[in-house]
Write an enzyme that holds these catalytic residues in place. Sequence first.
Site, PDB file in Angstrom:
ATOM      1  N   GLY A 211     -13.657  -2.179  -7.218  1.00 52.99           N
ATOM      2  CA  GLY A 211     -14.996  -1.664  -6.951  1.00 52.99           C
ATOM      3  C   GLY A 211     -15.116  -0.731  -5.769  1.00 52.99           C
ATOM      4  O   GLY A 211     -16.200  -0.579  -5.218  1.00 52.99           O
ATOM      5  N   GLY A 212     -14.009  -0.091  -5.325  1.00 57.88           N
ATOM      6  CA  GLY A 212     -14.104   0.791  -4.175  1.00 57.88           C
ATOM      7  C   GLY A 212     -14.566   0.037  -2.942  1.00 57.88           C
ATOM      8  O   GLY A 212     -14.263  -1.144  -2.762  1.00 57.88           O
TER       9      GLY A 212
ATOM     10  N   THR B 188      -4.059  -1.234  -7.534  1.00 57.44           N
ATOM     11  CA  THR B 188      -4.858  -0.032  -7.769  1.00 57.44           C
ATOM     12  C   THR B 188      -4.006   1.221  -7.913  1.00 57.44           C
ATOM     13  O   THR B 188      -2.873   1.275  -7.429  1.00 57.44           O
ATOM     14  CB  THR B 188      -5.847   0.167  -6.602  1.00 57.44           C
ATOM     15  OG1 THR B 188      -6.760   1.212  -6.913  1.00 57.44           O
ATOM     16  CG2 THR B 188      -5.117   0.503  -5.317  1.00 57.44           C
TER      17      THR B 188
ATOM     18  N   THR C 133      -9.312   0.174  -9.853  1.00 59.17           N
ATOM     19  CA  THR C 133      -8.619  -1.002  -9.335  1.00 59.17           C
ATOM     20  C   THR C 133      -8.712  -2.196 -10.288  1.00 59.17           C
ATOM     21  O   THR C 133      -9.437  -2.177 -11.277  1.00 59.17           O
ATOM     22  CB  THR C 133      -9.161  -1.356  -7.925  1.00 59.17           C
ATOM     23  OG1 THR C 133      -9.186  -0.158  -7.142  1.00 59.17           O
ATOM     24  CG2 THR C 133      -8.334  -2.379  -7.220  1.00 59.17           C
TER      25      THR C 133
ATOM     26  N   ASP D  57      -7.972   8.322   0.190  1.00 59.81           N
ATOM     27  CA  ASP D  57      -8.642   7.277   0.960  1.00 59.81           C
ATOM     28  C   ASP D  57      -8.579   7.558   2.464  1.00 59.81           C
ATOM     29  O   ASP D  57      -9.230   6.877   3.261  1.00 59.81           O
ATOM     30  CB  ASP D  57      -8.018   5.907   0.684  1.00 59.81           C
ATOM     31  CG  ASP D  57      -8.623   5.233  -0.533  1.00 59.81           C
ATOM     32  OD1 ASP D  57      -9.593   5.773  -1.088  1.00 59.81           O
ATOM     33  OD2 ASP D  57      -8.114   4.176  -0.948  1.00 59.81           O
TER      34      ASP D  57
ATOM     35  N   ARG E 252       0.838  -1.199   0.000  1.00 63.02           N
ATOM     36  CA  ARG E 252       0.000   0.000   0.000  1.00 63.02           C
ATOM     37  C   ARG E 252       0.878   1.256   0.000  1.00 63.02           C
ATOM     38  O   ARG E 252       1.951   1.270   0.624  1.00 63.02           O
ATOM     39  CB  ARG E 252      -0.874  -0.024   1.253  1.00 63.02           C
ATOM     40  CG  ARG E 252      -1.887   1.122   1.390  1.00 63.02           C
ATOM     41  CD  ARG E 252      -2.987   1.005   0.396  1.00 63.02           C
ATOM     42  NE  ARG E 252      -4.172   1.793   0.812  1.00 63.02           N
ATOM     43  CZ  ARG E 252      -5.143   2.149  -0.017  1.00 63.02           C
ATOM     44  NH1 ARG E 252      -5.070   1.802  -1.298  1.00 63.02           N
ATOM     45  NH2 ARG E 252      -6.187   2.824   0.411  1.00 63.02           N
TER      46      ARG E 252
ATOM     47  N   SER F 232      -8.004   0.818   3.148  1.00 58.48           N
ATOM     48  CA  SER F 232      -8.450   0.336   1.848  1.00 58.48           C
ATOM     49  C   SER F 232      -9.571  -0.676   2.034  1.00 58.48           C
ATOM     50  O   SER F 232      -9.721  -1.265   3.105  1.00 58.48           O
ATOM     51  CB  SER F 232      -7.281  -0.334   1.116  1.00 58.48           C
ATOM     52  OG  SER F 232      -7.714  -1.004  -0.061  1.00 58.48           O
ATOM     53  N   SER F 233     -10.358  -0.875   0.967  1.00 59.05           N
ATOM     54  CA  SER F 233     -11.357  -1.953   0.952  1.00 59.05           C
ATOM     55  C   SER F 233     -10.914  -3.126   0.095  1.00 59.05           C
ATOM     56  O   SER F 233     -11.677  -4.089  -0.066  1.00 59.05           O
ATOM     57  CB  SER F 233     -12.690  -1.423   0.422  1.00 59.05           C
ATOM     58  OG  SER F 233     -13.228  -0.481   1.307  1.00 59.05           O
TER      59      SER F 233
END
Length: 577
Positions: free
Chosen positions: A483-484, A415, A397, A438, A110, A462-463
């Site tokens: 997809g967020g 992403t 993403t 984010d 990340r 993050s998701s």
Amino acid sequence: MRTALALLLLTTPAFAQEAADAVAPEAATGLAPEVAAPVTSTDWMVTAANPLAAEAGAQVLRDGGSAADAMVAVQAVLGLVEPQSSGLGGGAFLVWYDAATGETTTLDGRETAPMAATPTLFQTENGEPMGFFDAVVGGLSVGTPGTPMLMEEAHRRWGRASWSGLFDDAIELADDGFAVSLRLAELVTGDAERLAVAPATAAYFLPNGSPLQKGETLRNPAYAATLRALAAEGTDAFYSGEVAEGIVATVRDAAQPGVLTMDDLAAYDVVERPAVCAPYHGTQVCGMGPPSSGALTVGQILAMLEYHDIAAMGPDDPEVWRLIGDASRLAFADRGRYMADSDFVPMPKLLDGAYLRDRAMLLSGDDALPEVSAGSPPWDHAALDFADDVSLELPSTSHISIVDGDGNALSMTTTIENGFGSRLMTPGGFLLNNELTDFSFRTHSDGVPIANRVEPGKRPRSSMSPTIVLRDGAPVMVVGSPGGSRIIGYVAKTIVAHLDWGMDIQQAVALPHLVNRFGTYDLEEGTAAEGLGEALTAMGFETNVRGLTSGLHVISIDGDTLSGGADPRREGVAIGE
């Protein structure tokens, strides 16, 4: 055994739909879709969001490479042909199952906040949050990229092919050009105004002032040069020297300049973290822990559902979607309150069995929960008070799932955050992320700190939910999606569809989406999900019919058989032999 060409044809979205219509044009009943059969193989499988990228990974696997080797090849091509979604200027999370040891671990690639970032990074002079796209477009939103180092670290740990050769396909495509896909052309057209802000970005995506068109040949010699440097020198060529200087100059010279420095790039590191696993119907659902909220939130949803016989209900029963929807709302309430980078913020025991049993009991009624709030999970230390975060996470993403010939499994979600990220193209031929958006734009709410606030060196929540499902210690599903924040719902639904409702993996991937995060039930437009709207409304849910473009890429493992599913909503394919 199908040839690679046949696999590409059978799994392209248009062909898959034509095949389904030809088999049973009026056979579909209820929510379960009639789709082409999944791609099957007995040795290896790769599924990714673009046929050129999947084929690059397939060739590595044919040549005896590992899943980690194939991922490097896939990601290198994705950054070229699907630049709006992922690339060298972004970040990724990777979940790895090692067949030799039986162990599952994760790598955190990340992005990090620059050391000069402050908690008020996205606030106006009056202390109010900036508008979302005001913050996104430009250098202010750019975090230190992690994807290149994650690629190198995965290869160092688990690769066996020559590092330099893994970039050959991407270099050739960048030099010779590739045909612009319909999806890329449509997204460029839709975002043309923002892409025009930075001159280098406009020159690439809007040549002569017009958006790229489907079928147009697009070349990227600058990207080819960056890949050649990576192939020859490793990531030293990215985090220092000319490429790094180009990144920093792009960020700091933008119309809205950011604070990234050469020192931030030099200090970046990938972090190995223990997989977060939650039990579900005799399996272990393992994924990425903080700074991802994916494994914790998916795990909470499934743990609450385990107290209800959703397998007997089936996908056409509105009651099952009441349970899934409210379980998701409860999990998202905890996500908004507690989940953030655990290197900066202590976390309660969000997967505690007794706590989730009590939360599951909240679902025992007949109607939608009138109100949902975060619970009070147990702590290993003194409990801390956090305020709810309402940070916006929009979809983009990409996801890669791979199983190699030795049985190693890789699930990686990658992403640059929003479509086209910060809209800044570097001299190295790749876009930079807008990952810092984010974070919460507010630092406190009513005087109470927000866990996911900006801090120097911190990784934004993050998701992304790369997941490997294990039964008796061996993988049975490799799954993930873009997809967020809806990623969490897409992944949970696909696991339920395959494990509880017995759908094959392509049916599970294509199953219409119903996602409820914060109270409003999103129903996928143009699908049978719309037909459940009336019943859900009667239960007390607000509903909203809308496009829900996931990008699920999934592999199921049943003994010696691998089955691959590619999301018909995008351009992905599954290839296996």
